[in-house]
Design a protein around this motif. Structure first.
Motif, PDB file in Angstrom:
ATOM      1  N   MET A   8    -127.677  10.050 -24.389  1.00  0.00           N
ATOM      2  CA  MET A   8    -127.438  11.496 -24.476  1.00  0.00           C
ATOM      3  C   MET A   8    -127.721  11.910 -25.911  1.00  0.00           C
ATOM      4  N   THR A   9    -128.059  13.170 -26.101  1.00  0.00           N
ATOM      5  CA  THR A   9    -128.131  13.675 -27.474  1.00  0.00           C
ATOM      6  C   THR A   9    -126.709  13.902 -27.967  1.00  0.00           C
ATOM      7  N   ARG A  10    -126.562  13.996 -29.275  1.00  0.00           N
ATOM      8  CA  ARG A  10    -125.236  14.306 -29.828  1.00  0.00           C
ATOM      9  C   ARG A  10    -124.744  15.639 -29.269  1.00  0.00           C
ATOM     10  N   GLU A  11    -125.651  16.598 -29.161  1.00  0.00           N
ATOM     11  CA  GLU A  11    -125.268  17.919 -28.655  1.00  0.00           C
ATOM     12  C   GLU A  11    -124.707  17.823 -27.232  1.00  0.00           C
ATOM     13  N   ALA A  12    -125.371  17.053 -26.382  1.00  0.00           N
ATOM     14  CA  ALA A  12    -124.899  16.897 -24.996  1.00  0.00           C
ATOM     15  C   ALA A  12    -123.546  16.184 -24.969  1.00  0.00           C
ATOM     16  N   LEU A  13    -123.393  15.189 -25.832  1.00  0.00           N
ATOM     17  CA  LEU A  13    -122.119  14.458 -25.881  1.00  0.00           C
ATOM     18  C   LEU A  13    -120.994  15.380 -26.349  1.00  0.00           C
ATOM     19  N   LEU A  17    -117.538  16.445 -24.328  1.00  0.00           N
ATOM     20  CA  LEU A  17    -116.184  16.284 -24.874  1.00  0.00           C
ATOM     21  C   LEU A  17    -115.464  17.630 -24.915  1.00  0.00           C
ATOM     22  N   GLU A  18    -116.180  18.650 -25.320  1.00  0.00           N
ATOM     23  CA  GLU A  18    -115.560  19.980 -25.409  1.00  0.00           C
ATOM     24  C   GLU A  18    -115.099  20.442 -24.032  1.00  0.00           C
ATOM     25  N   ASN A  19    -115.865  20.085 -23.003  1.00  0.00           N
ATOM     26  CA  ASN A  19    -115.512  20.485 -21.635  1.00  0.00           C
ATOM     27  C   ASN A  19    -114.349  19.698 -21.070  1.00  0.00           C
ATOM     28  N   SER A  24    -107.624  21.967 -29.033  1.00  0.00           N
ATOM     29  CA  SER A  24    -106.990  21.261 -30.152  1.00  0.00           C
ATOM     30  C   SER A  24    -107.363  19.777 -30.159  1.00  0.00           C
ATOM     31  N   ARG A  25    -107.526  19.189 -28.973  1.00  0.00           N
ATOM     32  CA  ARG A  25    -107.905  17.772 -28.953  1.00  0.00           C
ATOM     33  C   ARG A  25    -109.378  17.590 -29.293  1.00  0.00           C
ATOM     34  N   PHE A  26    -110.207  18.554 -28.948  1.00  0.00           N
ATOM     35  CA  PHE A  26    -111.616  18.484 -29.353  1.00  0.00           C
ATOM     36  C   PHE A  26    -111.708  18.514 -30.888  1.00  0.00           C
ATOM     37  N   ILE A  27    -110.919  19.390 -31.507  1.00  0.00           N
ATOM     38  CA  ILE A  27    -110.875  19.436 -32.978  1.00  0.00           C
ATOM     39  C   ILE A  27    -110.360  18.102 -33.523  1.00  0.00           C
ATOM     40  N   HIS A  28    -109.334  17.556 -32.869  1.00  0.00           N
ATOM     41  CA  HIS A  28    -108.781  16.255 -33.295  1.00  0.00           C
ATOM     42  C   HIS A  28    -109.857  15.158 -33.277  1.00  0.00           C
ATOM     43  N   VAL A  29    -110.637  15.065 -32.217  1.00  0.00           N
ATOM     44  CA  VAL A  29    -111.627  13.975 -32.171  1.00  0.00           C
ATOM     45  C   VAL A  29    -112.725  14.167 -33.224  1.00  0.00           C
ATOM     46  N   LEU A  30    -113.070  15.424 -33.518  1.00  0.00           N
ATOM     47  CA  LEU A  30    -114.032  15.658 -34.611  1.00  0.00           C
ATOM     48  C   LEU A  30    -113.432  15.242 -35.955  1.00  0.00           C
ATOM     49  N   ASN A  31    -112.132  15.506 -36.130  1.00  0.00           N
ATOM     50  CA  ASN A  31    -111.454  15.088 -37.364  1.00  0.00           C
ATOM     51  C   ASN A  31    -111.366  13.566 -37.474  1.00  0.00           C
ATOM     52  N   VAL A  32    -111.098  12.916 -36.363  1.00  0.00           N
ATOM     53  CA  VAL A  32    -111.018  11.446 -36.389  1.00  0.00           C
ATOM     54  C   VAL A  32    -112.405  10.864 -36.655  1.00  0.00           C
ATOM     55  N   ASP A  58    -110.435   9.314 -27.838  1.00  0.00           N
ATOM     56  CA  ASP A  58    -109.548   9.988 -26.867  1.00  0.00           C
ATOM     57  C   ASP A  58    -110.344  10.561 -25.685  1.00  0.00           C
ATOM     58  N   TYR A  59    -111.487   9.974 -25.398  1.00  0.00           N
ATOM     59  CA  TYR A  59    -112.359  10.430 -24.299  1.00  0.00           C
ATOM     60  C   TYR A  59    -111.578  10.648 -23.005  1.00  0.00           C
ATOM     61  N   ALA A  60    -110.668   9.696 -22.688  1.00  0.00           N
ATOM     62  CA  ALA A  60    -109.984   9.724 -21.382  1.00  0.00           C
ATOM     63  C   ALA A  60    -108.595  10.368 -21.438  1.00  0.00           C
ATOM     64  N   LYS A  61    -108.253  10.947 -22.581  1.00  0.00           N
ATOM     65  CA  LYS A  61    -106.874  11.414 -22.806  1.00  0.00           C
ATOM     66  C   LYS A  61    -106.398  12.455 -21.788  1.00  0.00           C
ATOM     67  N   GLU A  62    -107.298  13.256 -21.266  1.00  0.00           N
ATOM     68  CA  GLU A  62    -106.858  14.325 -20.365  1.00  0.00           C
ATOM     69  C   GLU A  62    -107.258  14.073 -18.911  1.00  0.00           C
ATOM     70  N   PHE A  63    -107.602  12.840 -18.600  1.00  0.00           N
ATOM     71  CA  PHE A  63    -107.877  12.496 -17.207  1.00  0.00           C
ATOM     72  C   PHE A  63    -106.555  12.351 -16.452  1.00  0.00           C
ATOM     73  N   PRO A  64    -106.532  12.688 -15.155  1.00  0.00           N
ATOM     74  CA  PRO A  64    -105.305  12.544 -14.367  1.00  0.00           C
ATOM     75  C   PRO A  64    -104.952  11.066 -14.138  1.00  0.00           C
ATOM     76  N   ASP A  65    -103.678  10.814 -13.879  1.00  0.00           N
ATOM     77  CA  ASP A  65    -103.204   9.448 -13.667  1.00  0.00           C
ATOM     78  C   ASP A  65    -103.997   8.726 -12.580  1.00  0.00           C
ATOM     79  N   SER A  66    -104.419   9.474 -11.562  1.00  0.00           N
ATOM     80  CA  SER A  66    -105.126   8.852 -10.437  1.00  0.00           C
ATOM     81  C   SER A  66    -106.384   8.117 -10.897  1.00  0.00           C
TER      82      SER A  66
END
Ligand code: GDP
Ligand code: FE
Ligand code: FE
Length: 198
Positions: A8-13, A17-19, A24-32, A58-66
């Protein structure tokens, strides 16, 4: 085009992530990403590798438990993992999803992401950089973060010990269970805080 198996291009990646993350977590991963790159430059590690690990940690941080319960089943992982939750799963199991969804195939990056929440008794420099970048990125604001920032740029092992001890204190204060690997990390690094170098 990104490397390490990501087609993927960086832009696509970044779009992806933004989606799949809150703002706030998108900003966090850019900061990390940035903090990991800075630490890597400071310690002579590969800055692009550290940056990508930081960006994806934190790619998977907001995925549901399932999704995680499905990973445990599909990969025949230790059933005890089902007793934990997102805080542990998003790193320890997130690496399966990064491989499956994005093709990420660099074992050093995958290991650093796998260990970013709980650490390990024998962390590589890259593991420590990602663990600490997550802990000290500029938006972090808690008692002790300034000391953690100083230690991160002076002594990685002491910084890991300091961060792990603080995390455990915080979990104990809230009567939360401690993942065994977190205790292994604590035991492996805590004595370094008593040594007087740096
Ligand atoms: P984040 O994903 O950027 O919020 O940071 P981390 O991945 O480092 O940590 C996620 C959460 O897991 C934090 O609230 C930590 O306090 C918590 N955590 C870290 N270690 C443990 C552990 O051993 N047990 C439990 N229950 N939670 C932990
Ligand atoms: Fe995390
Ligand atoms: Fe994080």
């Amino acid at each position: 085009m990104m490397a390490y198996g990501i087609d993927m291009t960086r832009e696509a990646l970044l779009n992806r992530l933004e989606n799949q993350l809150s703002e706030s977590r998108f900003i966090h991963v850019l900061n990390v990403e940035k903090t990991a790159r800075d630490l890597a430059n400071h310690y002579g590690e590969d800055p692009e590798k550290a940056a990508l690990a930081g960006l994806l940690h934190d790619y998977a941080k907001e995925f549901p438990d399932s999704v995680f319960l499905d990973v445990i089943a599909r990969h025949h992982l230790d059933a005890d993992l089902k007793n934990w939750g997102n805080n542990i799963w998003h790193g320890v199991l997130g690496v399966y999803l990064l491989q499956e969804d994005l093709g990420l195939n660099d074992v050093e990056i995958l290991q650093a992401i796998e260990r970013h929440t709980v650490g390990s008794a024998q962390m590589t420099t890259l593991d420590k950089i990602v663990y600490l970048a997550d802990y000290i990125e500029p938006e972090r604001n808690f008692p002790g973060v300034e000391r953690a920032r100083e230690l991160a740029f002076s002594n990685l092992d002491k910084a890991v010990a300091f961060a792990t001890a603080n995390t455990i204190s915080h979990l104990v204060a809230k009567a939360m269970p401690i993942f065994p690997k977190t205790l292994e990390t604590y035991n492996a690094y805590i004595m370094t805080l008593k040594e007087d170098k740096a």
